[in-house]
Design an enzyme around this catalytic site. Structure first.
Site, mmCIF file in Angstrom:
data_model
loop_
_atom_site.group_PDB
_atom_site.id
_atom_site.type_symbol
_atom_site.label_atom_id
_atom_site.label_comp_id
_atom_site.label_asym_id
_atom_site.label_seq_id
_atom_site.Cartn_x
_atom_site.Cartn_y
_atom_site.Cartn_z
ATOM 1 N N ASP A 174 0.787 -1.354 -0.002
ATOM 2 C CA ASP A 174 -0.184 -0.079 0.078
ATOM 3 C C ASP A 174 1.070 1.436 -0.004
ATOM 4 O OD1 ASP A 174 -1.892 1.784 0.238
ATOM 5 O OD2 ASP A 174 -2.687 1.298 2.112
ATOM 6 N N ASP A 191 -1.799 5.167 -5.371
ATOM 7 C CA ASP A 191 -2.240 4.557 -4.144
ATOM 8 C C ASP A 191 -2.356 3.122 -4.584
ATOM 9 O OD1 ASP A 191 -3.290 3.630 -1.780
ATOM 10 O OD2 ASP A 191 -4.768 4.894 -1.794
#
Length: 359
Positions: free
Chosen positions: A4, A213
């Site tokens: 992430d 992201d």
């Protein structure tokens, strides 16, 4: 393990009551050390968390982490020794999580934890001290390659670089530790959408940044850009796709453009590409990555497939977010020393073979 780039704290599942699911049991680690809430780590290094860290009943540092897709995770901060590719990293800070919520329960059941890779002081990459990392996400599933340090990936094809944008002044809606790039335009096929450059630039509050992201599934665009893209995609696919006329159906609360696609369709329709144009680089989304078949959603003899660009405004997100679905089969290099991101369209399975990894 979820990679992430949009979050800071790495964490492992520590709820030992999870049946037939991988967990980390801190009682079996002699080097595991919980972090007290009075420590500087808890009081100062968690300042970029969206929800401030707090004290639990045992005076341990307690964190609640929330994510763009409305999922969350909750538990305590701790230290332990990590080993990556033979290198030891003692005293690494991470979250030992015992509860959470996910919008995708099937994937959540497989998740052992999360590797936070943004530019915050507690992120995995910051604690390890690496100045560069690269990854490539497979087009067939969620597997991929992750490299720390120099990848020497020029054999793939030349990388195109876009600079990272930084704003030193604290602004209410600007995430200072995110990987922010400058989105300059959007194309459908070869047609550049007629949008003012100003809508892609953060305003005086910091709203409007573009974040890369990998922890978010799809891509989200702010209202004006989303509406322009939605209208042009409908226009260019009007003869090959049938729009789902159901104002009450909005997939995951942000995807209001969906289509009825016959279940017996053998050859998928040839869709126009969508290109995200950045300063110095672009990512082009084609074919099956443009539509997502909604599980268990059938209308007559048709499946429901939604456009994989969502409306940030519907989720209350004040940003553009480039999710991992649109990073599939793209080599992504994060060069922190030169403050830039490099991209190249590749087949991750072939790239993996060059590194001895079979996806």
């Amino acid at each position: 393990m979820v990679l992430d780039t949009g979050s800071e704290l790495s964490w492992l599942q520590c709820n030992t009551t999870r049946i037939n699911r991988p967990v980390f049991d801190p009682n079996r680690s002699s080097s595991y050390t919980p972090i007290p809430c009075s420590s500087a780590t808890c009081t100062t290094q968690t300042q970029d968390f969206s929800i401030p860290a707090s004290c639990d009943s045992k005076n341990l540092c307690h964190a609640i982490l929330s994510y763009a897709d409305a999922s969350s995770s909750e538990g305590n901060l701790a230290m332990d020794n990590f080993t990556i590719a033979g290198s030891k990293f003692p005293g690494t800070i991470f979250g030992c999580m015992d509860s959470g919520f996910s919008s995708n329960s099937d994937e959540d059941s497989k998740t052992t934890g999360l590797m936070g890779m943004n530019r915050g002081s507690l992120s995995f990459i910051s604690q390890m001290g690496f100045k560069k990392f690269s990854y490539c996400i497979s087009g067939s599933d969620f597997s991929g390659i992750l490299l720390f340090g120099e990848s020497n990936a020029t054999w793939l094809m030349p990388l195109n670089y876009t600079p990272l944008i930084q704003i030193s002044t604290p602004l209410p809606y600007f995430d200072r530790v995110a990987y922010t790039v400058q989105l300059e335009g959007i194309m459908v096929s070869e047609k550049l959408l007629q949008l003012p450059k100003s809508i892609f630039e953060p305003d005086h509050t910091g709203a409007g940044q573009t974040m890369v992201d990998s922890g978010t599934q799809f891509t989200f665009l702010l209202g004006p850009a989303y509406t322009a893209l939605r209208n042009e995609f409908i226009n260019q696919t009007s003869k090959i796709l049938r729009v789902l006329e159901d104002p009450d159906f909005v997939f995951q609360g942000a995807f209001d453009l969906c289509f009825r696609v016959p279940l017996n369709l053998t050859d998928p329709p040839k869709l126009p590409s969508v290109s995200l144009v950045f300063r110095g680089a672009e990512i082009t989304v084609t074919g099956e990555r443009l539509l997502y078949r909604v599980p268990n959603e059938v209308r007559g003899n048709d499946s429901v497939q939604c456009f994989t660009f969502g409306n940030s405004d519907l989720l209350g997100i004040e940003a553009y977010v480039i999710g991992h679905h649109h990073q599939q089969n793209v080599w992504m290099e994060f060069d922190l020393e030169k403050s830039r991101i490099g991209v190249a369209q590749v087949r991750c399975d072939l790239a993996g073979q060059r590194f001895g990894v079979h996806l």
